[in-house]
Write a protein that holds these residues in place. Structure first.
Motif, PDB file in Angstrom:
ATOM      1  N   PHE A 141      -3.192   8.118  15.697  1.00 59.30           N
ATOM      2  CA  PHE A 141      -4.156   8.221  14.606  1.00 59.30           C
ATOM      3  C   PHE A 141      -5.262   7.204  14.799  1.00 59.30           C
ATOM      4  CE2 PHE A 141      -2.230  11.168  11.705  1.00 59.30           C
ATOM      5  CZ  PHE A 141      -0.866  11.055  11.881  1.00 59.30           C
ATOM      6  N   PRO A 184       3.702   4.679  10.925  1.00 54.03           N
ATOM      7  CA  PRO A 184       2.698   4.320  11.939  1.00 54.03           C
ATOM      8  C   PRO A 184       2.840   2.857  12.356  1.00 54.03           C
ATOM      9  CG  PRO A 184       1.693   5.497  10.095  1.00 54.03           C
ATOM     10  CD  PRO A 184       3.080   5.151   9.672  1.00 54.03           C
ATOM     11  N   LEU A 194      -9.253   1.202  13.948  1.00 58.93           N
ATOM     12  CA  LEU A 194      -7.919   0.915  14.461  1.00 58.93           C
ATOM     13  C   LEU A 194      -7.292   2.184  15.025  1.00 58.93           C
ATOM     14  CD1 LEU A 194      -8.165  -0.224  11.194  1.00 58.93           C
ATOM     15  CD2 LEU A 194      -6.484  -1.758  12.180  1.00 58.93           C
ATOM     16  N   PHE A 252       0.717  -0.238  14.400  1.00 57.59           N
ATOM     17  CA  PHE A 252      -0.586  -0.654  14.886  1.00 57.59           C
ATOM     18  C   PHE A 252      -0.587  -0.776  16.400  1.00 57.59           C
ATOM     19  CE2 PHE A 252      -4.547  -2.698  15.261  1.00 57.59           C
ATOM     20  CZ  PHE A 252      -4.388  -3.784  16.114  1.00 57.59           C
ATOM     21  N   GLN A 275     -14.460  14.528   5.530  1.00 62.07           N
ATOM     22  CA  GLN A 275     -13.622  13.833   6.491  1.00 62.07           C
ATOM     23  C   GLN A 275     -14.477  12.803   7.201  1.00 62.07           C
ATOM     24  OE1 GLN A 275     -10.256  14.602   6.867  1.00 62.07           O
ATOM     25  NE2 GLN A 275     -10.100  12.824   8.174  1.00 62.07           N
ATOM     26  N   LYS A 334       2.423   6.865  16.099  1.00 61.72           N
ATOM     27  CA  LYS A 334       3.515   7.251  15.207  1.00 61.72           C
ATOM     28  C   LYS A 334       4.529   8.113  15.950  1.00 61.72           C
ATOM     29  CE  LYS A 334       4.577   9.453  10.804  1.00 61.72           C
ATOM     30  NZ  LYS A 334       5.678  10.247  11.375  1.00 61.72           N
ATOM     31  N   TYR A 361       0.850  -1.187   0.000  1.00 57.39           N
ATOM     32  CA  TYR A 361       0.000   0.000   0.000  1.00 57.39           C
ATOM     33  C   TYR A 361       0.886   1.239   0.000  1.00 57.39           C
ATOM     34  CZ  TYR A 361      -3.126  -3.530   2.018  1.00 57.39           C
ATOM     35  OH  TYR A 361      -3.854  -4.673   2.262  1.00 57.39           O
ATOM     36  N   ALA A 408     -10.892   0.913   8.573  1.00 57.84           N
ATOM     37  CA  ALA A 408     -10.560   0.026   7.460  1.00 57.84           C
ATOM     38  C   ALA A 408     -11.785  -0.130   6.578  1.00 57.84           C
ATOM     39  CB  ALA A 408     -10.099  -1.329   7.976  1.00 57.84           C
ATOM     40  N   PHE A 454      -7.657   7.689   7.710  1.00 58.78           N
ATOM     41  CA  PHE A 454      -7.105   8.157   8.971  1.00 58.78           C
ATOM     42  C   PHE A 454      -7.772   9.447   9.431  1.00 58.78           C
ATOM     43  CE2 PHE A 454      -3.393   5.540   9.858  1.00 58.78           C
ATOM     44  CZ  PHE A 454      -3.107   4.954   8.642  1.00 58.78           C
ATOM     45  N   GLY A 455      -7.782   9.642  10.735  1.00 55.82           N
ATOM     46  CA  GLY A 455      -8.106  10.941  11.297  1.00 55.82           C
ATOM     47  C   GLY A 455      -6.885  11.830  11.220  1.00 55.82           C
ATOM     48  N   GLN A 456      -7.027  13.051  11.737  1.00 56.99           N
ATOM     49  CA  GLN A 456      -5.952  14.029  11.609  1.00 56.99           C
ATOM     50  C   GLN A 456      -4.819  13.788  12.594  1.00 56.99           C
ATOM     51  OE1 GLN A 456      -9.183  14.520  12.040  1.00 56.99           O
ATOM     52  NE2 GLN A 456      -9.896  16.396  11.056  1.00 56.99           N
ATOM     53  N   TYR A 480       0.774   5.400   0.854  1.00 62.13           N
ATOM     54  CA  TYR A 480       0.058   6.497   1.497  1.00 62.13           C
ATOM     55  C   TYR A 480       0.880   7.778   1.363  1.00 62.13           C
ATOM     56  CZ  TYR A 480      -3.287   3.429   3.820  1.00 62.13           C
ATOM     57  OH  TYR A 480      -4.303   2.540   4.086  1.00 62.13           O
ATOM     58  N   LEU A 539      -1.049  -4.348   8.680  1.00 61.02           N
ATOM     59  CA  LEU A 539      -0.226  -3.444   7.885  1.00 61.02           C
ATOM     60  C   LEU A 539       1.031  -3.095   8.643  1.00 61.02           C
ATOM     61  CD1 LEU A 539      -2.544  -0.744   6.262  1.00 61.02           C
ATOM     62  CD2 LEU A 539      -1.694  -2.857   5.288  1.00 61.02           C
ATOM     63  N   ASP A 588      -3.354  14.122   7.703  1.00 59.28           N
ATOM     64  CA  ASP A 588      -3.415  12.693   7.985  1.00 59.28           C
ATOM     65  C   ASP A 588      -2.954  11.925   6.744  1.00 59.28           C
ATOM     66  OD1 ASP A 588      -6.364  11.866   6.609  1.00 59.28           O
ATOM     67  OD2 ASP A 588      -6.108  13.954   7.241  1.00 59.28           O
ATOM     68  N   TYR A 635     -14.474  -1.423  10.791  1.00 61.62           N
ATOM     69  CA  TYR A 635     -13.398  -1.917  11.630  1.00 61.62           C
ATOM     70  C   TYR A 635     -12.511  -0.723  11.905  1.00 61.62           C
ATOM     71  CZ  TYR A 635     -10.232  -5.579  13.277  1.00 61.62           C
ATOM     72  OH  TYR A 635      -9.469  -6.404  14.046  1.00 61.62           O
ATOM     73  N   GLY A 655      -6.644  -3.051   3.640  1.00 61.70           N
ATOM     74  CA  GLY A 655      -5.590  -2.143   4.063  1.00 61.70           C
ATOM     75  C   GLY A 655      -5.813  -0.713   3.647  1.00 61.70           C
ATOM     76  N   LYS A 656      -6.943  -0.452   2.992  1.00 61.03           N
ATOM     77  CA  LYS A 656      -7.254   0.924   2.626  1.00 61.03           C
ATOM     78  C   LYS A 656      -7.827   1.603   3.855  1.00 61.03           C
ATOM     79  CE  LYS A 656      -9.982   3.709  -0.595  1.00 61.03           C
ATOM     80  NZ  LYS A 656     -10.991   3.667  -1.690  1.00 61.03           N
ATOM     81  N   LEU A 657      -6.954   2.319   4.558  1.00 56.88           N
ATOM     82  CA  LEU A 657      -7.333   2.957   5.801  1.00 56.88           C
ATOM     83  C   LEU A 657      -7.669   4.419   5.575  1.00 56.88           C
ATOM     84  CD1 LEU A 657      -4.535   1.503   8.116  1.00 56.88           C
ATOM     85  CD2 LEU A 657      -6.854   0.641   7.778  1.00 56.88           C
ATOM     86  N   TYR A 664      -3.430   3.776  15.532  1.00 52.50           N
ATOM     87  CA  TYR A 664      -2.020   3.665  15.198  1.00 52.50           C
ATOM     88  C   TYR A 664      -1.257   4.716  15.992  1.00 52.50           C
ATOM     89  CZ  TYR A 664      -2.250   0.404  11.272  1.00 52.50           C
ATOM     90  OH  TYR A 664      -2.400  -0.715  10.492  1.00 52.50           O
TER      91      TYR A 664
END
Lengths: 114, 113
Positions: free
Chosen positions: B89, B44, B34, B46, B2, B38, A33, B93, B103-105, A35, A103, A42, B32, B99-101, B36
């Motif tokens: 974050f 990031p 999640l 998990f 958003q 960072k 993937y 999903a 994300f929040g800010q 990003y 991931l 984000d 789903y 895996g296409k997430l 993360y």
């Protein structure tokens, strides 16, 4: 343990130039993937590959292209670079397209377009 | 639009106390979620996840709560440690690949000794 390797770590380019970012997934991971994380933003999903085929597409500009090779590494090619392309580009890999917790992210490539 | 929002850009907490990080979402279906973490100059990592069929998931010092009626989830860290200082974050999903997430800010957590 082996992690996701991205190269280069830093890249500086001029406007209208091209850039190639590389990603080497964890061994036996078949899904990659990409990003993009702009300054103070984000991470935004760009594109993904499963078994060398594009599996999903996000907000990737037409100036960008990507592919996954037979050894599962992936390259993100960026042409006609613009100032707004300056960002941190993350690659992540996973086994068998698993859920998000599977991931594993690389440390990213910081692209600066001047 | 958003779809995942973290309205608090930063949070400062004393070591040993509880850290609560919040996240709101829209367009709820089966989802789903999640969290993360960072660190600077790293990708990031998990932390913990929760399915929308659950209300709570716990893993050691980390607990995620999901309030489906309010479309809100929160991450509790108890007790907070200085090493927890990072950007957190919230992500959802979805899409044709898991895996296409989205994300929040992000929320910058600082835990003071």
């Amino acid at each position: 343990a082996a992690g996701v390797i991205q190269s280069p770590r830093h890249l500086i380019k001029e406007k209208r130039e091209t850039a190639t970012l590389k990603c080497y997934p964890i061994p036996r991971h078949d899904t990659v993937y990409w990003y993009q994380q702009g300054p103070g933003q984000d991470p935004q999903f760009l594109i993904s590959f499963y078994e060398k085929m594009q599996s999903d597409k996000g907000s990737i500009p037409d100036r960008f292209s990507a592919q996954q090779f037979s050894d599962y590494h992936s390259e993100l090619n960026m042409s006609s670079l613009e100032l707004g392309d300056s960002a941190l580009y993350f690659c992540a890999s996973s086994p068998e397209g698993g859920l998000g917790e599977k991931l594993f992210f690389g440390s990213g490539t910081q692209l600066s377009v001047l | 639009d958003q779809q995942v929002k973290q309205n608090s850009p930063s949070l400062s907490v004393q070591e040993g106390r509880i850290s609560i990080l919040n996240c709101d979402y829209t367009n709820s279906m089966f989802d789903y979620f999640l969290w993360y973490k960072k660190y600077p100059a790293e990708g990031p990592t998990f932390l913990i996840s929760i399915s929308s069929i659950k209300d709570k998931n716990e893993d050691g010092r980390f607990t995620v709560f999901l309030n489906k009626s309010a479309k809100h989830l929160s991450l509790h860290i108890v007790p907070s440690q200085p090493g927890d200082s990072a950007v957190y974050f919230c992500a959802r999903a979805g899409g044709t690949s898991y895996g296409k997430l989205t994300f929040g800010q992000g929320t910058i957590l600082t835990v003071h000794p």
